[in-house]
Write a protein that holds these residues in place. Sequence first.
Motif, short mmCIF file in Angstrom:
data_model
loop_
_atom_site.label_atom_id
_atom_site.label_comp_id
_atom_site.label_asym_id
_atom_site.label_seq_id
_atom_site.Cartn_x
_atom_site.Cartn_y
_atom_site.Cartn_z
N LYS A 2 0.84 -1.20 0.00
CA LYS A 2 0.00 0.00 0.00
C LYS A 2 0.88 1.25 0.00
N VAL A 3 0.54 2.18 -0.87
CA VAL A 3 1.35 3.38 -1.03
C VAL A 3 0.48 4.62 -0.86
N ILE A 4 0.93 5.54 -0.02
CA ILE A 4 0.28 6.84 0.11
C ILE A 4 1.26 7.90 -0.38
N ALA A 93 8.29 1.05 -3.07
CA ALA A 93 6.86 0.74 -3.09
C ALA A 93 6.62 -0.77 -3.12
N SER A 94 7.58 -1.52 -3.64
CA SER A 94 7.45 -2.98 -3.69
C SER A 94 7.88 -3.63 -2.38
N ALA A 95 8.69 -2.91 -1.61
CA ALA A 95 9.29 -3.52 -0.41
C ALA A 95 8.36 -3.51 0.80
N SER A 96 7.62 -2.42 0.98
CA SER A 96 6.72 -2.36 2.15
C SER A 96 5.69 -1.26 1.96
N ASN A 97 4.64 -1.30 2.75
CA ASN A 97 3.68 -0.20 2.75
C ASN A 97 4.45 1.09 3.06
N VAL A 99 4.62 5.75 2.94
CA VAL A 99 4.17 7.12 2.65
C VAL A 99 5.34 7.82 1.97
N ILE A 100 5.10 8.41 0.79
CA ILE A 100 6.16 9.14 0.09
C ILE A 100 5.72 10.59 -0.09
N VAL A 101 6.57 11.49 0.35
CA VAL A 101 6.24 12.92 0.26
C VAL A 101 6.89 13.49 -1.00
N GLY A 102 6.12 14.16 -1.83
CA GLY A 102 6.63 14.84 -3.01
C GLY A 102 7.21 13.91 -4.05
N ARG A 103 8.19 14.40 -4.81
CA ARG A 103 8.94 13.61 -5.81
C ARG A 103 8.08 13.06 -6.93
N ALA A 104 6.92 13.68 -7.19
CA ALA A 104 6.00 13.23 -8.25
C ALA A 104 5.69 11.75 -8.11
N ALA A 105 5.72 11.24 -6.87
CA ALA A 105 5.53 9.80 -6.64
C ALA A 105 4.13 9.35 -7.09
N ASP A 106 3.14 10.23 -6.98
CA ASP A 106 1.78 9.86 -7.39
C ASP A 106 1.76 9.45 -8.86
N SER A 107 2.56 10.12 -9.65
CA SER A 107 2.59 9.82 -11.08
C SER A 107 3.55 8.67 -11.40
N ILE A 108 4.75 8.72 -10.81
CA ILE A 108 5.75 7.68 -11.08
C ILE A 108 5.24 6.30 -10.65
N LEU A 109 4.48 6.28 -9.55
CA LEU A 109 4.02 4.99 -8.99
C LEU A 109 2.57 4.67 -9.36
N GLU A 110 2.10 5.27 -10.43
CA GLU A 110 0.69 5.12 -10.81
C GLU A 110 0.25 3.64 -10.83
N TYR A 112 1.00 1.30 -9.02
CA TYR A 112 0.81 0.73 -7.69
C TYR A 112 -0.53 1.17 -7.08
N ARG A 113 -1.28 1.92 -7.83
CA ARG A 113 -2.56 2.46 -7.34
C ARG A 113 -2.42 3.10 -5.95
N PRO A 114 -1.58 4.15 -5.87
CA PRO A 114 -1.40 4.81 -4.57
C PRO A 114 -2.61 5.66 -4.20
#
Lengths: 201, 201
Positions: A2-4, A93-97, A99-110, A112-114
């Motif tokens: 799970k990714v936030i 994102a593959s290793a564990s649940n 929370v990622i702040v910034g870094r365009a992670a919402d787009s890069i990790l699309e 993973y359905r964050p």
Amino acid sequence: MKVITISREFGSGGRELGKRLADLLGYAYYDKEIETEIARRMDMDPGYIARHIDQGAIVNVRLHFGRTIAADDLLKQQIDILVEKQRLLRELASASNCVIVGRAADSILEEYRPFNLFVYADMEHRVKRCQKYGKEGEDLSESGLEKAIKKIDSKRSEYRKMFTGKGWGNMEDYHLCVNTTGLEIKEIVPHIAGYAENWLK
Amino acid sequence: MKVITISREFGSGGRELGKRLADLLGYAYYDKEIETEIARRMDMDPGYIARHIDQGAIVNVRLHFGRTIAADDLLKQQIDILVEKQRLLRELASASNCVIVGRAADSILEEYRPFNLFVYADMEHRVKRCQKYGKEGEDLSESGLEKAIKKIDSKRSEYRKMFTGKGWGNMEDYHLCVNTTGLEIKEIVPHIAGYAENWLK
């Protein structure tokens, strides 16, 4: 896993919110750790990575330099860092649940359905927050901070645009948008955690 | 008294969310009840009130009619209805804790310091929701619904602009913005209720 992801206006308390959310949910938390790890892997200075990646430097290089050898080398280096960053985000994102702040992670990790959170606040509140947490020697005047906040937001926006082709702070790109004006972050975290857990279940 | 206002994109489930929120918190719930009560007080037809007030009719009158006696009469009547509506919203907000859906209540009731929620969803989800809850005889085709949804949103936007001078769906005007795409409203309500209660305490 799970990714936030947390996108945030500067001074809105997004980082504190992310940290508390991760602690409450028992998720890993990644913020500056990302640059530190990239720097370690590439044997570079973390500060350099932060400045040249998260401040939209690629855009500036393209605008301000011609196609000289030096600019090409710099561009090549920056692309290498970006590729490494994307790889690292996917590993995390593959290793564990997490929370990622910034870094365009919402787009890069699309894929993973964050759960994508946007944190914002009015300018007065953001200035006050910066004054509270600012370091000695920094310009903590209202006008100085307002200018700095706008500049950082604008760089974040540029950075996002570069990665995703999308604007920044558009409601439809996020699952929940939280206005922290006048609020204590720690008091709202349990409700946001509950919402995120339901979304991610 | 505690007031929660809900602004919503058509088909996003904002009304259901408001009703469930009110039930859970033990607040009064006002939606179409507002036009019914105005109609009763002014001895008019509730359907007429809904059409001519909540669909931005004043704007249309101003644009389409000249300053004829008939248009002036209509305008006068509409202003009377608007004044009555503002009075009614203030009465309701003073009488008990409540949830009010639409009607620019966030702006009209500003002095009550309401918790302002914006509910939205992507177009595909909104079309599906409308198909699920649509009535027999309505055009429930995807393209028909998409057109209808855009038209209603645009009227809501016009209406808000008329009342508040502000655009519609701007994050900074709300305390929490909830994307209901793919979600069951009943599952997210407890978390939103907790958030709202903390905000309103």
